[in-house]
Structures are given as C-alpha cells and as structure tokens.
Design a protein around this motif. Structure first.
Motif, PDB file in Angstrom:
ATOM      1  N   PRO A 321       0.833  -1.212   0.000  1.00 45.81           N
ATOM      2  CA  PRO A 321       0.000   0.000   0.000  1.00 45.81           C
ATOM      3  C   PRO A 321       0.861   1.253   0.000  1.00 45.81           C
ATOM      4  CG  PRO A 321      -0.014  -1.041   2.157  1.00 45.81           C
ATOM      5  CD  PRO A 321       0.678  -1.990   1.229  1.00 45.81           C
ATOM      6  N   LEU A 351      -0.753  -0.460   6.709  1.00 40.30           N
ATOM      7  CA  LEU A 351      -1.095   0.884   6.255  1.00 40.30           C
ATOM      8  C   LEU A 351      -0.297   1.935   7.011  1.00 40.30           C
ATOM      9  CD1 LEU A 351      -4.984   0.686   5.806  1.00 40.30           C
ATOM     10  CD2 LEU A 351      -3.196   0.444   4.080  1.00 40.30           C
ATOM     11  N   ARG A 393     -10.000   4.661  11.263  1.00 40.72           N
ATOM     12  CA  ARG A 393     -11.308   4.613  10.627  1.00 40.72           C
ATOM     13  C   ARG A 393     -12.154   5.823  11.048  1.00 40.72           C
ATOM     14  NH1 ARG A 393     -13.027  -0.523   8.697  1.00 40.72           N
ATOM     15  NH2 ARG A 393     -11.468  -2.169   9.018  1.00 40.72           N
ATOM     16  N   ARG A 413     -13.848  11.875  -2.628  1.00 40.78           N
ATOM     17  CA  ARG A 413     -13.325  10.548  -2.295  1.00 40.78           C
ATOM     18  C   ARG A 413     -12.900   9.815  -3.580  1.00 40.78           C
ATOM     19  NH1 ARG A 413     -15.065   9.070   2.918  1.00 40.78           N
ATOM     20  NH2 ARG A 413     -15.008  11.011   4.094  1.00 40.78           N
ATOM     21  N   THR A 418      -8.141   3.001   0.038  1.00 43.96           N
ATOM     22  CA  THR A 418      -8.474   2.891   1.453  1.00 43.96           C
ATOM     23  C   THR A 418      -8.221   4.249   2.103  1.00 43.96           C
ATOM     24  OG1 THR A 418      -7.859   0.561   1.495  1.00 43.96           O
ATOM     25  CG2 THR A 418      -7.938   1.719   3.615  1.00 43.96           C
ATOM     26  N   ALA A 435      -3.477   3.247  -1.623  1.00 38.06           N
ATOM     27  CA  ALA A 435      -3.845   2.256  -2.623  1.00 38.06           C
ATOM     28  C   ALA A 435      -2.677   1.324  -2.872  1.00 38.06           C
ATOM     29  CB  ALA A 435      -4.263   2.928  -3.931  1.00 38.06           C
ATOM     30  N   ASP A 463     -10.764  -8.955  -2.019  1.00 43.44           N
ATOM     31  CA  ASP A 463     -11.047  -7.547  -1.745  1.00 43.44           C
ATOM     32  C   ASP A 463     -12.492  -7.192  -2.108  1.00 43.44           C
ATOM     33  OD1 ASP A 463      -8.573  -7.158  -0.769  1.00 43.44           O
ATOM     34  OD2 ASP A 463      -7.853  -5.875  -2.389  1.00 43.44           O
ATOM     35  N   VAL A 467     -12.921  -1.675  -4.891  1.00 47.47           N
ATOM     36  CA  VAL A 467     -11.480  -1.695  -5.154  1.00 47.47           C
ATOM     37  C   VAL A 467     -11.164  -2.619  -6.323  1.00 47.47           C
ATOM     38  CG1 VAL A 467      -9.231  -2.334  -4.203  1.00 47.47           C
ATOM     39  CG2 VAL A 467     -10.881  -1.091  -2.787  1.00 47.47           C
TER      40      VAL A 467
END
Length: 639
Positions: A321, A351, A393, A413, A418, A435, A463, A467
């Motif tokens: 990512p 991440l 989140r 967005r 993510t 991403a 996934d 995505v």
C-alpha cells in the motif's frame, strides 16, 4: 579435437559402421565384391538383431519407435542384395541417435546449464575470518560465508560486505549485472563479480531460490508432453501403412527390391524425434526468460489456454500500500501527513508503514509521539508536540476525537482506495488515501495475452467490489470476481466456460487455486514456496508480463512441433510413393531419408529461437513499458 573424439567414442555403432564401410569399399576396389557383400551384410544383420532386441524391450515397456521399420528395411535390403543401402540404414540408426542427442542437447542448453551451475561447495568463515570448505548442504542459517570472485552464491543470504556486483541472469533472465549494497538480500544462483564478498546465510540450500529452481528443472527435463505421447502412437499406424505400401509395391511390380526401396525411405522419425526436440527447445527458451515450465505438457496447455485468471494483491498489484492522495481541511496537507506519521510509526499495521514511509520520503524526519495507544483494526492516537492526534477509521476518529461521523463528507473521495482519517485536538483535519498500486506492466500484459489468443481475462480477489473493479478497469480485465474466499476462487476456476484456464498468483492462499487451474503460474521471485510447489509454471522474477511471454512461447513451440512433423511426414510419404513407383533406388533412398531426418530435427530446433511475430510482440510490450516507472507525486488537496 579430443572433445570430438570423446563424443564419437560414445557411439560405438557409428564407429563400427564407418569402419565396415571403409573396409567394404577397399574390398570392392580390390576386386573382391563377394567378400565386401558378406562383410557388410553380416554387419547389417548383427545391427538388425540388436535393434530387434531393443524393439522387444520397448514394446514391453509400452514405448513405440522406429525399430520395426528399421529392422525390416535392413533385412529386406540384405535379402535383395542392396547391402550398401543396408549399411546406410545402419548409419542412419546409429547416427540418428547421435544427431538426436545433439539436437536435444542444443534444445536443452539452458536447462542443462542451470543444473551444471548448481553450487556444490560453500566457504564458511570462522571467528578469525578464515574460510573452510564444506558441502553446500551443510550450510545452516546464520553462517558467514565467503563468495569468491565469479563464484555462484551458494544459498540465499544477506550481503555483509559494503557492496557487490552480481550476474542474476540465471534467475531473472536479465543480462545486465546488478549492484547490491550492505544488508541487501542475495539469491542463491547469482554469480559474484570481480571482488570477493561476505554474506550471511538466511536459508539452507534446500530452501534457497536456486535449489528450488534446480528441482523444477529436473522435473521439466524428465517430463513427456501428451502431444509427444500422441506422436508415439501415431507412429504405429504410420509404420503399418508403410509396410502395407511396401508389400503392395512388391506384389504389383513383382520385384522384391521394391519392398526394400519403400522401406528404406519410410521412418516415423519426424513423429518420434521432432516433437521432443521442439518441446525441449521451448522449455529451454522459457528458462532463459526466467520462466521455469515444470513439464513439457504444460507448454501444450499454455498454447491452448483461452482464459487467464489473476489474483490481485501481489500479482496484478505490487502488494505494497502507498499514500496516493492527501486531502486536508483547515491545515496544510504536509502537516496532516507528518502528524499522522508521528503516531502511525508506533503501529504494526501495513497501512501505518505506508504512511510513515511516505512522510519520510517527502518530508524527512518524523517527530516522536507520546502516550500512544492503538485499537487493533480501528486506529491509533497519541500526543505530538502537545497536540492530540487520532488516526484511523472514521468511526474510531469520531469516537476518540469527538469529531462528527460526517466530518469530511464534503471532501472528494477517490475510487479504489483505502481512507485513513485524521483528527487533531478534537477537530477533523482530513484524510490520507492509500492504494495498492497496479503493476506498471499489468495493462500491457493483458493486451499481450489477448493477442496470444486468450479470450477472457479474470480477476479473483478477496477484496471488496469497489477496489476490485477499479483495479480491473485500469488493467483492462474483462471479468471481476470480488469478495472471494479461497474455495470460491477454486470454484470460479472449475466453472470457467473458456478452457484451458491459466491462473496467476503468488501467495500461500493461492496454492489451492493454482493447483485447480489447467495451468497454474506462480510469481515465485518473492512469492511463497507453497504457491510455487502447486503451480505448473514458476516465474523467477518480479515481472507479470512473463506470464504472457510463457503463452507466446507455448504457442511457438506447438507451431514448430507441428511444422517439423508435417515437413518430415510429407517428404517421407513423397519418397515412399516415388520408391513404390520404382523411381528411387534403395541406396539413394537411404541417403535421402537421412536428409529428411536431418531437416526435421533442424526445423524442430527453431523452437529455441523466437519467431518474427514473437520479436514484434516483445518489442510492442517493451514499447508500452518504455518509460521508466518513477515514484508518483502525492496529490495534496486542501479543503
């Protein structure tokens, strides 16, 4: 000179046939044709008896060959007095074996080279830095090893020296040397440059990359394609047809010499020799390109493949990512990145690593944080220079920072990413978009597969739909299957309408679906050993486009195999018809048949080289990837 003598000595029947020919010719010149006839005929009968014994052994093992036609050709030519033609047939048999071995050696040069270059000795360094030789199988993880100039790296390891230059062509197919620095990983099988280096073993010999490749090559070299077995069986009706034509020619003409004349030009060598040589050539060329094909039958399946399915993470994408966009609200975008990285550096989430790497890459040092606490799978919070920073989140950020759940809803967005939200001192300040980037070569690979005859490309991933569809659209994939468990992927492969199915993957969870596919292709350069063991093809370098190249090589191999068989059989049948009409004397026919066998084998060797269309295809794919891949700048958007 000694080398040629040694090679010739490996074929004593060839030497004996040539010697008998010289002595028989001398007797003819000396005016003793009867002695020459008895000498040559007796030798030919002995060869026929030896061949008949081999024929019985082969038949018991279920193998079919040219033995029956060869034996009848020798016997019939001796009986009708064409003893010189019988001797040429003997030379064809013995010399044909040598020619086949030579052709197979040429075709399998890359495979044989991999086996011969396998490291056998390692130099372990003791506490005083003195090297001790030991078998490579005795190396254990953690050993310090010396690799001398131009030696093969014996096991996978980490470079202890400051730098090294290595030739990794046997692993990757890349001809240019590569530079490595201290702490870089080295793969066994790479050839060291002009300076001695030290490495620390990170794997035993059995678990090292090169040894795994060697084992795959051994399997490949010993395999036999269904196409080749089919050719063996076609040889039987060909043999019966040749015998029937020979007997018919004898009965119609009333001349028993016609039987011999037809049989000396009748041989299914194109069926029996050409196909294995072509397949060995195709597998050898694959190995040079960093594609290990485990069996020759796999080349046949590659040539016929109609569906290509791909895992997403680590196969279509890099599996890493990366921050692609920063959307800030009320403060500078770089400050959002820096504050997020300050607390994320204490998290073990993938991440989080991506956020920290991007901050260090763009902004340099990341400040420390205090009182860091993490809620797994939700987010992390901490104090940075007295400011409360919450990252994670949306719901977690809202609950920890007091920000509204709808904070940031007015920000754009991007699709297929993510989102990691950020709040500072109870105020929502924006988000980071991450991403897993599509491989540079993915789009070109799909186009190349379609040009190779693949009708459907498919993505199988666990996934989410959004995505998956975003990645598939960018790659040019036709059919998207998302939110799949491993058993769902297997079912998708089994029910695919267009067959055979090619499946490309790299991870442990790909092993079942690779095994279920007609052709499983493992990205084995850094993938799991489980995936490599389940696959039929292992790509030894991190290049998705090699999957398309494997399909093109399979098609080229099958095309050359069919062409060589067609050429050989057409010439053989033409000569048989002429011989049946009495237009080809036995001695001339024997030499012509030798020429047919030679032409067939030489044509089969074309599988070692790419065709013009393949070279054009490679040039087109290279052109599509001509621009070097640079690190893309992060889009910084202020709200």
């Amino acid at each position: 000179m000694r080398t040629y003598v040694a090679r010739l000595a490996a074929y004593p029947v060839v030497i004996a046939t040539l010697a008998v020919g010289l002595v028989g010719g001398a007797l003819e010149l000396a005016g003793q044709p009867t002695a020459a006839r008895w000498l040559v005929s007796a030798f030919a009968v002995v060869v026929a008896l030896l061949q008949a014994r081999g024929m019985v052994t082969d038949l018991r093992s279920g193998s079919y060959g040219i033995d029956l036609l060869a034996v009848t050709a020798i016997v019939s030519t001796v009986v009708v007095g064409e003893y010189w033609a019988a001797l040429v047939v003997c030379l064809m048999l013995s010399g044909g074996e040598a020619l086949e071995d030579y052709a197979a050696g040429r075709a399998s040069r890359a495979l044989t080279g991999l086996l011969e270059n396998a490291p056998r000795i390692a130099h372990r360094l003791d506490g005083a830095g003195q090297p001790t030789d030991l078998p490579v199988e005795d190396v254990v993880i953690g050993d310090r090893l010396l690799v001398r100039p131009f030696e093969v790296v014996p096991v996978d390891g980490v470079l202890e020296s400051a730098s090294a230059t290595l030739d990794e062509s046997s692993l990757t197919g890349e001809s240019l040397p590569v530079d490595r620095n201290r702490a870089d990983g080295l793969l066994s099988g790479a050839v060291n440059g002009a300076e001695a280096i030290e490495i620390r073993a990170t794997a035993t010999a059995a678990d090292s990359q090169y040894q795994r490749i060697i084992e795959l090559v051994r399997q490949a070299r010993d395999s036999k394609a269904p196409f080749v077995r089919l050719a063996d069986r076609v040889a039987v009706p060909f043999t019966l047809g040749a015998l029937g034509l020979a007997v018919t020619a004898w009965l119609v003409s009333g001349d028993p010499a016609r039987l011999a004349e037809v049989l000396v030009v009748a041989t299914p060598c194109p069926l029996i020799i050409a196909a294995p040589v072509a397949f060995m050539g195709g597998m050898s060329r694959s190995a040079r390109a960093g594609i290990i094909v485990k069996s020759s039958g796999t080349l046949e399946q590659l040539a016929q493949a109609r569906t290509a399915a791909f895992d997403k993470t680590g196969t279509l994408t890099y599996g890493r990512p990366r921050v692609t966009e920063i959307h800030a609200q009320g403060i500078d975008a770089d400050e959002v990145l820096l504050l997020a990285a300050a607390v994320e550096q204490y998290s073990g989430h993938p991440l989080a690593d991506a956020v920290v790497d991007r901050a260090r890459e763009d902004l340099g040092d990341v400040p420390p944080a205090e009182d860091v606490s993490e809620t797994p799978a939700h987010g992390v919070r901490g104090l940075v220079a007295g400011r409360v920073v919450v990252v994670g989140r949306a719901r977690y950020v809202a609950s920890q920072a007091g920000a509204a759940d709808s904070a940031g809803d007015d920000l754009p967005r991007p699709q297929g990413v993510t989102v990691v939200h950020v709040a500072v001192d109870g105020r929502y300040v924006g988000y980071l978009a991450l991403a897993d980037e599509l491989r540079t070569e993915a789009t070109a690979t799909m186009a190349s597969l379609h040009r190779a005859g693949i009708r459907t490309t498919m993505m199988l991933t666990g996934d989410g739909q959004e995505v998956a569809r975003h990645v598939a659209a960018r790659a040019g994939i036709d059919d998207v299957r998302a939110e799949l468990l491993p058993q769902d992927k297997v079912e998708a492969i089994r029910t695919a309408p267009q067959r055979p199915v090619l499946m490309v993957g790299d991870g442990v969870n790909d092993a079942p679906v690779l095994a279920a596919a007609d052709v499983g292709v493992a990205m084995g350069a850094r993938g799991s050993s489980a995936a490599s063991e389940s696959a039929d093809v292992v790509i030894t370098l991190d290049d998705l486009s090699r999957a398309a190249r494997a399909v093109h090589i399979g098609k080229r191999t099958m095309r050359v195999a069919w062409q060589s068989i067609g050429i050989g059989l057409t010439l053989s049948v033409g000569l048989m018809v002429l011989a049946a009409a009495g237009q080809v004397p036995a001695l001339v026919g024997a030499w012509l048949q030798e020429a047919v066998d030679l032409a067939t084998i030489l044509w089969a060797l074309l599988a070692v080289r790419p065709s013009r269309s393949e070279r054009a295809e490679l040039a087109q794919v290279t052109a599509e990837l001509a621009l070097p891949r640079e690190t893309e700048p992060v889009a910084r958007v202020a709200g």
